[in-house]
Design an enzyme around this catalytic site. Structure first.
Site, PDB file in Angstrom:
ATOM      1  N   TYR A   1      -3.722 -15.264  96.878  1.00  0.00           N
ATOM      2  CA  TYR A   1      -4.272 -13.932  96.613  1.00  0.00           C
ATOM      3  C   TYR A   1      -4.153 -13.062  97.865  1.00  0.00           C
ATOM      4  O   TYR A   1      -3.704 -11.924  97.804  1.00  0.00           O
ATOM      5  CB  TYR A   1      -5.737 -14.048  96.174  1.00  0.00           C
ATOM      6  CG  TYR A   1      -6.341 -12.759  95.712  1.00  0.00           C
ATOM      7  CD1 TYR A   1      -6.224 -12.347  94.391  1.00  0.00           C
ATOM      8  CD2 TYR A   1      -7.033 -11.935  96.595  1.00  0.00           C
ATOM      9  CE1 TYR A   1      -6.780 -11.149  93.962  1.00  0.00           C
ATOM     10  CE2 TYR A   1      -7.587 -10.743  96.172  1.00  0.00           C
ATOM     11  CZ  TYR A   1      -7.460 -10.359  94.858  1.00  0.00           C
ATOM     12  OH  TYR A   1      -8.002  -9.167  94.440  1.00  0.00           O
TER      13      TYR A   1
ATOM     14  N   HIS B   1      -1.766  -9.643  98.400  1.00  0.00           N
ATOM     15  CA  HIS B   1      -2.363  -8.363  98.766  1.00  0.00           C
ATOM     16  C   HIS B   1      -1.915  -7.893 100.153  1.00  0.00           C
ATOM     17  O   HIS B   1      -1.838  -6.687 100.392  1.00  0.00           O
ATOM     18  CB  HIS B   1      -3.885  -8.427  98.652  1.00  0.00           C
ATOM     19  CG  HIS B   1      -4.349  -8.219  97.248  1.00  0.00           C
ATOM     20  ND1 HIS B   1      -4.278  -9.218  96.303  1.00  0.00           N
ATOM     21  CD2 HIS B   1      -4.853  -7.124  96.632  1.00  0.00           C
ATOM     22  CE1 HIS B   1      -4.722  -8.733  95.151  1.00  0.00           C
ATOM     23  NE2 HIS B   1      -5.072  -7.473  95.326  1.00  0.00           N
TER      24      HIS B   1
ATOM     25  N   TYR C   1     -10.569   0.927 100.059  1.00  0.00           N
ATOM     26  CA  TYR C   1     -10.646  -0.099  99.022  1.00  0.00           C
ATOM     27  C   TYR C   1     -10.642  -1.466  99.706  1.00  0.00           C
ATOM     28  O   TYR C   1      -9.707  -1.801 100.419  1.00  0.00           O
ATOM     29  CB  TYR C   1      -9.439   0.067  98.105  1.00  0.00           C
ATOM     30  CG  TYR C   1      -9.366  -0.787  96.855  1.00  0.00           C
ATOM     31  CD1 TYR C   1     -10.329  -1.731  96.525  1.00  0.00           C
ATOM     32  CD2 TYR C   1      -8.299  -0.636  95.981  1.00  0.00           C
ATOM     33  CE1 TYR C   1     -10.225  -2.487  95.384  1.00  0.00           C
ATOM     34  CE2 TYR C   1      -8.185  -1.381  94.825  1.00  0.00           C
ATOM     35  CZ  TYR C   1      -9.150  -2.305  94.529  1.00  0.00           C
ATOM     36  OH  TYR C   1      -9.051  -3.058  93.394  1.00  0.00           O
TER      37      TYR C   1
ATOM     38  N   TRP D   1       1.761  -5.061  88.258  1.00  0.00           N
ATOM     39  CA  TRP D   1       0.892  -5.742  89.230  1.00  0.00           C
ATOM     40  C   TRP D   1      -0.029  -6.725  88.512  1.00  0.00           C
ATOM     41  O   TRP D   1      -0.211  -7.851  88.946  1.00  0.00           O
ATOM     42  CB  TRP D   1       0.080  -4.715  90.026  1.00  0.00           C
ATOM     43  CG  TRP D   1      -0.802  -5.359  91.049  1.00  0.00           C
ATOM     44  CD1 TRP D   1      -2.150  -5.593  90.937  1.00  0.00           C
ATOM     45  CD2 TRP D   1      -0.418  -5.891  92.323  1.00  0.00           C
ATOM     46  NE1 TRP D   1      -2.620  -6.223  92.065  1.00  0.00           N
ATOM     47  CE2 TRP D   1      -1.573  -6.414  92.935  1.00  0.00           C
ATOM     48  CE3 TRP D   1       0.788  -5.962  93.003  1.00  0.00           C
ATOM     49  CZ2 TRP D   1      -1.552  -7.013  94.195  1.00  0.00           C
ATOM     50  CZ3 TRP D   1       0.804  -6.555  94.260  1.00  0.00           C
ATOM     51  CH2 TRP D   1      -0.357  -7.073  94.831  1.00  0.00           C
ATOM     52  N   TRP D   2      -0.612  -6.287  87.409  1.00  0.00           N
ATOM     53  CA  TRP D   2      -1.498  -7.182  86.654  1.00  0.00           C
ATOM     54  C   TRP D   2      -0.740  -8.421  86.182  1.00  0.00           C
ATOM     55  O   TRP D   2      -1.255  -9.534  86.266  1.00  0.00           O
ATOM     56  CB  TRP D   2      -2.109  -6.450  85.474  1.00  0.00           C
ATOM     57  CG  TRP D   2      -3.192  -5.468  85.831  1.00  0.00           C
ATOM     58  CD1 TRP D   2      -3.819  -5.313  87.035  1.00  0.00           C
ATOM     59  CD2 TRP D   2      -3.773  -4.507  84.963  1.00  0.00           C
ATOM     60  NE1 TRP D   2      -4.743  -4.318  86.973  1.00  0.00           N
ATOM     61  CE2 TRP D   2      -4.743  -3.797  85.703  1.00  0.00           C
ATOM     62  CE3 TRP D   2      -3.563  -4.173  83.630  1.00  0.00           C
ATOM     63  CZ2 TRP D   2      -5.516  -2.774  85.148  1.00  0.00           C
ATOM     64  CZ3 TRP D   2      -4.322  -3.160  83.082  1.00  0.00           C
ATOM     65  CH2 TRP D   2      -5.296  -2.472  83.823  1.00  0.00           C
TER      66      TRP D   2
END
Length: 104
Positions: free
Chosen positions: A18, A22, A41, A76-77
């Site tokens: 993850y 990112h 964010y 992206w999802w």
């Protein structure tokens, strides 16, 4: 300006993957978020539960989770679906969190 928070669920054992994905976030996705008023964010991981805690500031009142109709967010999802709990459209299972305290 508005600050929102939400939680998502990472599948066990995928913390480093993850983080890796990112750290290499697609520039066009970052641009889309910024162009839609999303900034500052951050995502945090509770390693005991694999819960991801996200906080973002918004200029437009639109969350990153509201951009699911764009092609880049759909990609992206799909890219992230193998390491997160998702809905049938690959969007992350996301639970909005209610603010209860803020110190300025």
């Amino acid at each position: 300006m508005q600050t929102i928070a939400f939680k998502m669920k990472l599948k066990p054992g995928f913390k480093e993957e993850y983080r890796k994905r990112h750290n290499a976030i697609w520039p066009e996705l970052t641009e889309l978020l910024k162009n839609n008023g999303i900034y500052d964010y951050s995502i945090f991981l509770d390693e005991e539960t694999d819960i991801l805690f996200a906080v973002q500031k918004q200029k437009s009142g639109q969350s990153s989770q509201d951009l699911g109709d764009t092609e880049i967010v759909k990609r992206w999802w799909a890219y992230m679906a193998d390491i997160m709990d998702t809905n049938s459209d690959n969007s992350p299972l996301s639970v909005p969190l209610t603010p209860v305290f803020r110190m300025d």
